[in-house]
Design a protein around this motif. Structure first.
Motif, mmCIF file in Angstrom:
data_model
loop_
_atom_site.group_PDB
_atom_site.id
_atom_site.type_symbol
_atom_site.label_atom_id
_atom_site.label_comp_id
_atom_site.label_asym_id
_atom_site.label_seq_id
_atom_site.Cartn_x
_atom_site.Cartn_y
_atom_site.Cartn_z
ATOM 1 N N VAL A 33 0.669 -1.024 0.006
ATOM 2 C CA VAL A 33 -0.045 0.146 0.116
ATOM 3 C C VAL A 33 0.813 1.311 0.026
ATOM 4 N N GLY A 34 0.495 2.556 -0.278
ATOM 5 C CA GLY A 34 1.387 3.519 -0.481
ATOM 6 C C GLY A 34 1.187 4.235 1.072
ATOM 7 N N ILE A 77 4.930 6.885 -1.672
ATOM 8 C CA ILE A 77 4.568 7.221 -2.792
ATOM 9 C C ILE A 77 5.618 7.110 -3.967
ATOM 10 N N ARG A 113 -0.917 -5.040 -4.756
ATOM 11 C CA ARG A 113 -0.833 -3.599 -4.547
ATOM 12 C C ARG A 113 -2.487 -3.268 -4.098
ATOM 13 N N MET A 237 0.854 5.864 -9.305
ATOM 14 C CA MET A 237 2.113 6.089 -9.246
ATOM 15 C C MET A 237 3.196 4.937 -9.029
ATOM 16 N N GLU A 238 2.651 3.788 -9.074
ATOM 17 C CA GLU A 238 3.417 2.630 -8.534
ATOM 18 C C GLU A 238 3.370 1.401 -9.629
HETATM 19 C C1 R1P Z 1 -1.057 9.756 -4.710
HETATM 20 O O1 R1P Z 1 -1.772 10.498 -3.933
HETATM 21 C C2 R1P Z 1 -0.756 8.268 -4.146
HETATM 22 O O2 R1P Z 1 -2.059 7.640 -4.264
HETATM 23 C C3 R1P Z 1 -1.987 6.533 -5.102
HETATM 24 C C4 R1P Z 1 -0.853 6.773 -6.013
HETATM 25 O O3 R1P Z 1 -0.308 5.876 -6.728
HETATM 26 C C5 R1P Z 1 0.263 7.504 -4.986
HETATM 27 O O4 R1P Z 1 0.811 6.582 -4.394
HETATM 28 O O5 R1P Z 1 -1.637 5.285 -4.355
HETATM 29 P P1 R1P Z 1 -1.811 4.926 -2.915
HETATM 30 O O6 R1P Z 1 -3.170 5.607 -2.370
HETATM 31 O O7 R1P Z 1 -1.493 3.477 -2.766
HETATM 32 O O8 R1P Z 1 -0.819 5.603 -2.315
#
Ligand code: R1P
Length: 289
Positions: A33-34, A77, A113, A237-238
Protein backbone atom coordinates in the motif's frame (compact mmCIF):
# COMPACT_ATOMS: atom_id res chain seq x y z
CA UNK A 1 30.50 -15.50 -4.32
CA UNK A 2 29.05 -13.29 -1.57
CA UNK A 3 27.49 -10.04 -2.81
CA UNK A 4 29.62 -6.97 -1.95
CA UNK A 5 28.78 -5.02 1.24
CA UNK A 6 28.01 -1.88 -0.77
CA UNK A 7 25.51 -3.69 -3.07
CA UNK A 8 23.46 -5.84 -0.72
CA UNK A 9 23.37 -3.82 2.49
CA UNK A 10 22.51 -5.47 5.79
CA UNK A 11 21.96 -3.61 9.06
CA UNK A 12 23.84 -4.65 12.22
CA UNK A 13 21.08 -7.09 13.15
CA UNK A 14 21.40 -8.72 9.73
CA UNK A 15 18.17 -7.19 8.37
CA UNK A 16 17.90 -5.74 4.88
CA UNK A 17 18.81 -2.03 4.65
CA UNK A 18 15.57 -0.04 4.13
CA UNK A 19 12.80 -2.48 5.00
CA UNK A 20 14.73 -3.55 8.13
CA UNK A 21 13.31 -7.08 7.81
CA UNK A 22 14.81 -10.55 8.24
CA UNK A 23 13.63 -13.39 5.98
CA UNK A 24 11.46 -14.95 8.71
CA UNK A 25 9.43 -11.72 9.00
CA UNK A 26 8.07 -11.98 5.46
CA UNK A 27 5.09 -14.03 4.24
CA UNK A 28 4.94 -15.38 0.68
CA UNK A 29 1.87 -13.22 0.03
CA UNK A 30 2.66 -9.52 0.27
CA UNK A 31 0.16 -6.66 0.11
CA UNK A 32 1.70 -3.30 -0.81
CA UNK A 33 0.00 0.00 0.00
CA UNK A 34 1.20 3.56 -0.45
CA UNK A 35 -0.03 5.03 2.82
CA UNK A 36 1.51 3.69 6.09
CA UNK A 37 -1.85 4.27 7.83
CA UNK A 38 -3.49 1.83 5.40
CA UNK A 39 -1.43 -1.07 6.83
CA UNK A 40 -3.56 -1.26 9.98
CA UNK A 41 -6.76 -0.75 7.98
CA UNK A 42 -5.85 -4.09 6.40
CA UNK A 43 -4.48 -5.99 9.38
CA UNK A 44 -7.42 -5.05 11.62
CA UNK A 45 -9.25 -7.76 9.64
CA UNK A 46 -6.54 -10.34 10.48
CA UNK A 47 -7.02 -13.22 12.94
CA UNK A 48 -3.62 -12.40 14.43
CA UNK A 49 -0.65 -10.05 13.79
CA UNK A 50 2.68 -11.68 14.70
CA UNK A 51 5.15 -8.97 13.66
CA UNK A 52 5.26 -5.16 13.26
CA UNK A 53 8.16 -2.94 12.26
CA UNK A 54 8.44 0.61 10.94
CA UNK A 55 11.38 2.31 9.24
CA UNK A 56 10.94 5.54 7.28
CA UNK A 57 7.77 5.13 5.17
CA UNK A 58 8.11 1.35 5.16
CA UNK A 59 5.72 -0.07 7.75
CA UNK A 60 5.42 -3.85 7.82
CA UNK A 61 2.94 -6.06 9.61
CA UNK A 62 2.81 -9.83 9.14
CA UNK A 63 -0.08 -11.94 10.32
CA UNK A 64 -2.89 -14.27 9.32
CA UNK A 65 -6.15 -13.64 7.48
CA UNK A 66 -8.46 -16.66 7.72
CA UNK A 67 -5.37 -18.81 8.26
CA UNK A 68 -3.35 -17.39 5.32
CA UNK A 69 -0.04 -15.78 6.26
CA UNK A 70 0.23 -12.31 4.69
CA UNK A 71 2.67 -9.41 5.05
CA UNK A 72 1.36 -5.89 4.53
CA UNK A 73 3.97 -3.24 3.73
CA UNK A 74 3.62 0.47 2.99
CA UNK A 75 5.85 1.77 0.21
CA UNK A 76 5.18 5.50 0.39
CA UNK A 77 4.51 7.23 -2.91
CA UNK A 78 6.15 6.58 -6.25
CA UNK A 79 8.21 4.22 -8.40
CA UNK A 80 11.55 5.17 -6.80
CA UNK A 81 10.35 3.58 -3.56
CA UNK A 82 9.12 0.56 -5.49
CA UNK A 83 12.67 -0.04 -6.75
CA UNK A 84 13.78 -0.31 -3.12
CA UNK A 85 10.85 -2.39 -1.91
CA UNK A 86 10.82 -4.91 -4.77
CA UNK A 87 14.58 -5.49 -4.71
CA UNK A 88 14.61 -5.90 -0.94
CA UNK A 89 11.55 -8.19 -0.95
CA UNK A 90 13.31 -10.35 -3.52
CA UNK A 91 16.50 -10.35 -1.45
CA UNK A 92 14.50 -11.57 1.56
CA UNK A 93 13.48 -14.74 -0.30
CA UNK A 94 16.25 -15.26 -2.85
CA UNK A 95 19.48 -14.25 -1.08
CA UNK A 96 20.94 -16.27 1.80
CA UNK A 97 21.31 -13.68 4.59
CA UNK A 98 24.15 -15.67 6.26
CA UNK A 99 26.37 -16.40 3.25
CA UNK A 100 25.13 -13.32 1.26
CA UNK A 101 24.97 -15.53 -1.84
CA UNK A 102 22.07 -16.09 -4.24
CA UNK A 103 20.08 -19.19 -3.33
CA UNK A 104 20.15 -22.09 -5.80
CA UNK A 105 16.39 -22.20 -6.00
CA UNK A 106 14.40 -19.07 -6.75
CA UNK A 107 11.17 -18.47 -4.76
CA UNK A 108 8.21 -16.46 -6.01
CA UNK A 109 6.10 -14.07 -4.01
CA UNK A 110 2.49 -13.07 -4.69
CA UNK A 111 2.48 -9.26 -4.59
CA UNK A 112 -0.81 -7.37 -4.42
CA UNK A 113 -0.91 -3.58 -4.58
CA UNK A 114 -4.03 -2.08 -2.98
CA UNK A 115 -4.00 1.58 -3.90
CA UNK A 116 -6.00 4.61 -4.88
CA UNK A 117 -6.22 5.87 -8.44
CA UNK A 118 -7.90 8.36 -10.78
CA UNK A 119 -9.95 7.16 -13.74
CA UNK A 120 -9.64 8.89 -17.12
CA UNK A 121 -12.61 7.09 -18.69
CA UNK A 122 -16.20 8.11 -17.90
CA UNK A 123 -17.27 4.44 -17.84
CA UNK A 124 -14.92 3.72 -14.91
CA UNK A 125 -16.74 5.75 -12.25
CA UNK A 126 -15.70 7.06 -8.88
CA UNK A 127 -15.94 4.42 -6.10
CA UNK A 128 -15.47 1.49 -8.51
CA UNK A 129 -12.63 -1.06 -8.38
CA UNK A 130 -10.19 -1.69 -11.20
CA UNK A 131 -7.60 -4.42 -11.79
CA UNK A 132 -4.62 -3.34 -13.89
CA UNK A 133 -4.28 -5.99 -16.60
CA UNK A 134 -1.22 -4.14 -17.82
CA UNK A 135 0.64 -0.97 -16.96
CA UNK A 136 2.28 1.69 -19.06
CA UNK A 137 5.06 3.41 -17.15
CA UNK A 138 6.20 6.99 -17.70
CA UNK A 139 8.65 6.73 -14.81
CA UNK A 140 11.57 5.25 -16.76
CA UNK A 141 12.55 2.87 -13.96
CA UNK A 142 12.48 -0.32 -16.00
CA UNK A 143 14.91 1.07 -18.60
CA UNK A 144 17.68 0.88 -16.01
CA UNK A 145 17.32 -2.93 -16.08
CA UNK A 146 17.81 -5.38 -18.95
CA UNK A 147 14.11 -5.65 -19.58
CA UNK A 148 13.07 -5.33 -23.24
CA UNK A 149 12.14 -9.04 -23.30
CA UNK A 150 9.28 -8.49 -20.84
CA UNK A 151 7.99 -5.29 -22.42
CA UNK A 152 5.33 -4.86 -25.11
CA UNK A 153 7.49 -2.52 -27.17
CA UNK A 154 4.96 -2.34 -30.02
CA UNK A 155 2.27 -0.97 -27.70
CA UNK A 156 4.75 1.59 -26.35
CA UNK A 157 5.82 2.61 -29.87
CA UNK A 158 2.27 3.13 -31.18
CA UNK A 159 1.42 4.98 -27.96
CA UNK A 160 4.42 7.32 -28.29
CA UNK A 161 3.39 8.19 -31.86
CA UNK A 162 -0.25 8.81 -30.86
CA UNK A 163 0.81 11.19 -28.12
CA UNK A 164 3.69 12.75 -30.03
CA UNK A 165 5.69 11.88 -26.89
CA UNK A 166 8.14 14.61 -25.86
CA UNK A 167 11.58 12.97 -26.17
CA UNK A 168 12.97 14.59 -23.01
CA UNK A 169 10.51 12.55 -20.94
CA UNK A 170 11.42 8.93 -20.13
CA UNK A 171 10.30 6.53 -22.87
CA UNK A 172 7.04 4.75 -21.95
CA UNK A 173 7.26 1.02 -21.21
CA UNK A 174 4.47 -1.55 -21.10
CA UNK A 175 4.29 -4.65 -18.87
CA UNK A 176 1.56 -7.11 -17.88
CA UNK A 177 0.34 -8.16 -14.46
CA UNK A 178 0.23 -11.81 -13.40
CA UNK A 179 -2.48 -13.72 -15.29
CA UNK A 180 -2.88 -16.15 -12.37
CA UNK A 181 -3.45 -13.42 -9.83
CA UNK A 182 -5.75 -11.51 -12.17
CA UNK A 183 -7.99 -14.54 -12.64
CA UNK A 184 -8.00 -15.15 -8.88
CA UNK A 185 -8.90 -11.55 -8.00
CA UNK A 186 -11.34 -10.63 -10.78
CA UNK A 187 -15.14 -10.73 -10.62
CA UNK A 188 -18.09 -8.98 -12.24
CA UNK A 189 -17.72 -6.27 -9.57
CA UNK A 190 -14.31 -5.17 -10.84
CA UNK A 191 -13.28 -3.31 -14.01
CA UNK A 192 -10.13 -4.33 -15.81
CA UNK A 193 -7.92 -1.92 -17.69
CA UNK A 194 -4.56 -0.48 -18.60
CA UNK A 195 -3.04 1.65 -15.86
CA UNK A 196 -0.71 4.55 -16.59
CA UNK A 197 1.93 5.04 -13.92
CA UNK A 198 3.23 8.57 -13.56
CA UNK A 199 6.40 9.95 -12.01
CA UNK A 200 4.46 12.71 -10.22
CA UNK A 201 0.98 13.69 -9.09
CA UNK A 202 0.55 17.17 -10.58
CA UNK A 203 2.21 17.97 -13.94
CA UNK A 204 2.81 14.34 -14.88
CA UNK A 205 -0.90 13.65 -14.36
CA UNK A 206 -1.99 16.79 -16.22
CA UNK A 207 -2.94 18.82 -13.12
CA UNK A 208 -2.49 22.56 -13.31
CA UNK A 209 -2.23 24.63 -10.16
CA UNK A 210 0.27 27.38 -11.07
CA UNK A 211 2.63 25.76 -13.57
CA UNK A 212 2.03 25.49 -17.29
CA UNK A 213 2.32 22.00 -18.77
CA UNK A 214 4.54 20.83 -21.62
CA UNK A 215 1.43 19.15 -23.09
CA UNK A 216 -1.99 20.48 -22.08
CA UNK A 217 -3.75 17.70 -23.91
CA UNK A 218 -1.90 14.85 -22.18
CA UNK A 219 -4.90 13.31 -20.41
CA UNK A 220 -7.21 13.74 -23.43
CA UNK A 221 -4.67 11.98 -25.62
CA UNK A 222 -4.22 9.24 -23.03
CA UNK A 223 -7.99 8.73 -22.87
CA UNK A 224 -8.45 8.59 -26.65
CA UNK A 225 -5.61 6.13 -27.25
CA UNK A 226 -6.41 2.49 -27.91
CA UNK A 227 -4.31 -0.44 -29.09
CA UNK A 228 -5.76 -3.88 -29.86
CA UNK A 229 -9.02 -2.64 -28.32
CA UNK A 230 -7.30 -1.81 -25.02
CA UNK A 231 -7.78 1.68 -23.61
CA UNK A 232 -5.82 3.40 -20.88
CA UNK A 233 -8.23 3.56 -17.96
CA UNK A 234 -6.56 5.12 -14.93
CA UNK A 235 -3.57 6.96 -13.48
CA UNK A 236 -1.51 6.26 -10.39
CA UNK A 237 2.15 6.13 -9.36
CA UNK A 238 3.45 2.60 -8.67
CA UNK A 239 1.94 -0.15 -10.83
CA UNK A 240 4.35 -0.18 -13.82
CA UNK A 241 7.35 -0.41 -11.51
CA UNK A 242 5.73 -3.22 -9.48
CA UNK A 243 4.78 -5.14 -12.63
CA UNK A 244 8.13 -4.64 -14.35
CA UNK A 245 10.35 -5.61 -11.42
CA UNK A 246 8.08 -8.48 -10.37
CA UNK A 247 8.21 -9.98 -13.84
CA UNK A 248 11.97 -9.60 -14.09
CA UNK A 249 12.51 -11.16 -10.66
CA UNK A 250 9.97 -13.98 -11.16
CA UNK A 251 7.23 -12.82 -8.78
CA UNK A 252 3.48 -12.61 -9.44
CA UNK A 253 1.99 -9.14 -9.17
CA UNK A 254 -1.42 -7.53 -9.41
CA UNK A 255 -2.56 -3.96 -8.84
CA UNK A 256 -6.01 -3.40 -7.30
CA UNK A 257 -7.18 0.21 -7.68
CA UNK A 258 -9.85 2.02 -5.70
CA UNK A 259 -11.03 4.68 -8.14
CA UNK A 260 -11.45 7.79 -6.02
CA UNK A 261 -11.33 10.45 -8.76
CA UNK A 262 -12.73 10.63 -12.26
CA UNK A 263 -10.60 13.09 -14.21
CA UNK A 264 -12.85 12.89 -17.28
CA UNK A 265 -15.93 13.86 -15.29
CA UNK A 266 -14.05 16.14 -12.86
CA UNK A 267 -15.47 14.27 -9.85
CA UNK A 268 -13.97 13.02 -6.58
CA UNK A 269 -15.35 10.34 -4.22
CA UNK A 270 -17.52 11.62 -1.37
CA UNK A 271 -16.11 8.87 0.85
CA UNK A 272 -12.74 7.64 -0.46
CA UNK A 273 -11.92 5.98 2.86
CA UNK A 274 -14.95 3.74 2.55
CA UNK A 275 -14.11 2.83 -1.06
CA UNK A 276 -10.59 1.82 0.00
CA UNK A 277 -11.99 -0.19 2.95
CA UNK A 278 -14.33 -2.03 0.60
CA UNK A 279 -11.49 -2.79 -1.81
CA UNK A 280 -9.41 -4.09 1.11
CA UNK A 281 -12.20 -6.45 2.20
CA UNK A 282 -12.87 -7.55 -1.37
CA UNK A 283 -9.16 -8.26 -2.01
CA UNK A 284 -8.66 -10.18 1.25
CA UNK A 285 -11.68 -12.38 0.49
CA UNK A 286 -10.53 -13.10 -3.07
CA UNK A 287 -7.10 -14.08 -1.73
CA UNK A 288 -8.51 -16.81 0.52
CA UNK A 289 -11.43 -18.06 -1.58
C1 R1P B 1 -1.00 9.80 -4.71
O1 R1P B 1 -1.94 10.47 -3.96
C2 R1P B 1 -0.78 8.38 -4.22
O2 R1P B 1 -2.02 7.66 -4.20
C3 R1P B 1 -1.98 6.54 -5.07
C4 R1P B 1 -0.85 6.88 -6.03
O3 R1P B 1 -0.37 5.75 -6.71
C5 R1P B 1 0.14 7.58 -5.15
O4 R1P B 1 0.92 6.69 -4.40
O5 R1P B 1 -1.77 5.30 -4.44
P1 R1P B 1 -1.80 5.01 -2.85
O6 R1P B 1 -3.16 5.41 -2.37
O7 R1P B 1 -1.58 3.52 -2.69
O8 R1P B 1 -0.68 5.79 -2.23
Amino acid sequence: MPIEASEFIQNNDGSVYHLNLLPEHLAKTVILVGDPHRVERITRHFDKVEFKLKKREFYTQTGYYKGKRISVISTGIGPDNIDIVLNELDALVNIDFETRELKDEISSLDIIRIGTSGSIQKEVPVDSFLISERAIGFDGLLHFYESEHIQDTEFAEVFSQHLDWFKKKAAPYVVDGSENLISRMESSRVHKGVTATNIGFYGPQGRILRLALQDNKLNDKLASFSFNNKKITNLEMETSAIYGLSKLLGHNAISMNAIIANRAAGTFSKDPRNTVDELIQYSLEQLVK
